[in-house]
Design a protein around this motif. Structure first.
Motif, mmCIF file in Angstrom:
data_model
loop_
_atom_site.group_PDB
_atom_site.id
_atom_site.type_symbol
_atom_site.label_atom_id
_atom_site.label_comp_id
_atom_site.label_asym_id
_atom_site.label_seq_id
_atom_site.Cartn_x
_atom_site.Cartn_y
_atom_site.Cartn_z
ATOM 1 N N PRO A 162 -4.180 -1.185 9.840
ATOM 2 C CA PRO A 162 -5.017 -0.449 8.892
ATOM 3 C C PRO A 162 -4.341 -0.282 7.531
ATOM 4 C CG PRO A 162 -3.972 1.073 10.404
ATOM 5 C CD PRO A 162 -3.607 -0.319 10.864
ATOM 6 N N ASP A 163 -5.161 -0.264 6.496
ATOM 7 C CA ASP A 163 -4.632 0.059 5.171
ATOM 8 C C ASP A 163 -4.755 1.577 4.975
ATOM 9 O OD1 ASP A 163 -7.314 0.544 4.664
ATOM 10 O OD2 ASP A 163 -7.568 -1.182 3.359
ATOM 11 N N ASP A 164 -4.307 2.071 3.844
ATOM 12 C CA ASP A 164 -4.335 3.513 3.590
ATOM 13 C C ASP A 164 -5.749 4.084 3.624
ATOM 14 O OD1 ASP A 164 -1.589 3.679 3.378
ATOM 15 O OD2 ASP A 164 -1.584 3.438 1.195
ATOM 16 N N THR A 165 -6.711 3.304 3.178
ATOM 17 C CA THR A 165 -8.103 3.765 3.186
ATOM 18 C C THR A 165 -8.583 4.016 4.614
ATOM 19 O OG1 THR A 165 -8.543 2.483 1.189
ATOM 20 C CG2 THR A 165 -10.444 3.218 2.450
ATOM 21 N N ALA A 166 -8.330 3.083 5.505
ATOM 22 C CA ALA A 166 -8.761 3.226 6.900
ATOM 23 C C ALA A 166 -8.027 4.364 7.600
ATOM 24 C CB ALA A 166 -8.551 1.920 7.652
ATOM 25 N N LEU A 167 -6.755 4.549 7.287
ATOM 26 C CA LEU A 167 -5.970 5.622 7.910
ATOM 27 C C LEU A 167 -6.533 6.998 7.596
ATOM 28 C CD1 LEU A 167 -2.298 4.409 7.355
ATOM 29 C CD2 LEU A 167 -3.478 4.668 9.536
ATOM 30 N N ASN A 168 -7.147 7.142 6.443
ATOM 31 C CA ASN A 168 -7.647 8.440 6.007
ATOM 32 C C ASN A 168 -9.165 8.579 6.059
ATOM 33 O OD1 ASN A 168 -5.032 9.481 5.316
ATOM 34 N ND2 ASN A 168 -5.058 8.082 3.576
ATOM 35 N N ASP A 169 -9.852 7.605 6.635
ATOM 36 C CA ASP A 169 -11.309 7.630 6.685
ATOM 37 C C ASP A 169 -11.780 8.261 7.999
ATOM 38 O OD1 ASP A 169 -14.039 7.171 6.718
ATOM 39 O OD2 ASP A 169 -13.854 5.150 5.902
#
Length: 70
Positions: free
Chosen positions: A23-30
């Motif tokens: 996961p990228d940072d966006t997916a980690l925090n979504d």
């Protein structure tokens, strides 16, 4: 495949799309994404119910997720 309206087991409408891979940072925090891990097969489920932890879709018959049990 469009998002299901409810879980086939508990009828909850709290359904998340399962994403696989690194996961990228966006997916980690979504909060709308459930991370399914980095191992990917052709038969991985694509939907996760936050109510009962049932996972299904993409040819998978479905199973309860045990990864996030306390």
């Amino acid at each position: 495949m469009s998002k299901p309206k409810e879980c086939p087991k508990c009828k909850s409408n709290n359904i998340l799309k399962i994403e696989y891979g690194l996961p990228d940072d966006t997916a980690l925090n979504d909060p709308k994404i459930y991370l399914g891990g980095c191992c990917v097969t052709d038969n991985d489920p694509i939907w996760h119910c936050t109510g009962c932890r049932w996972q299904w879709g993409n040819g998978s018959e479905g199973a309860y997720c045990e990864d996030d049990v306390d």
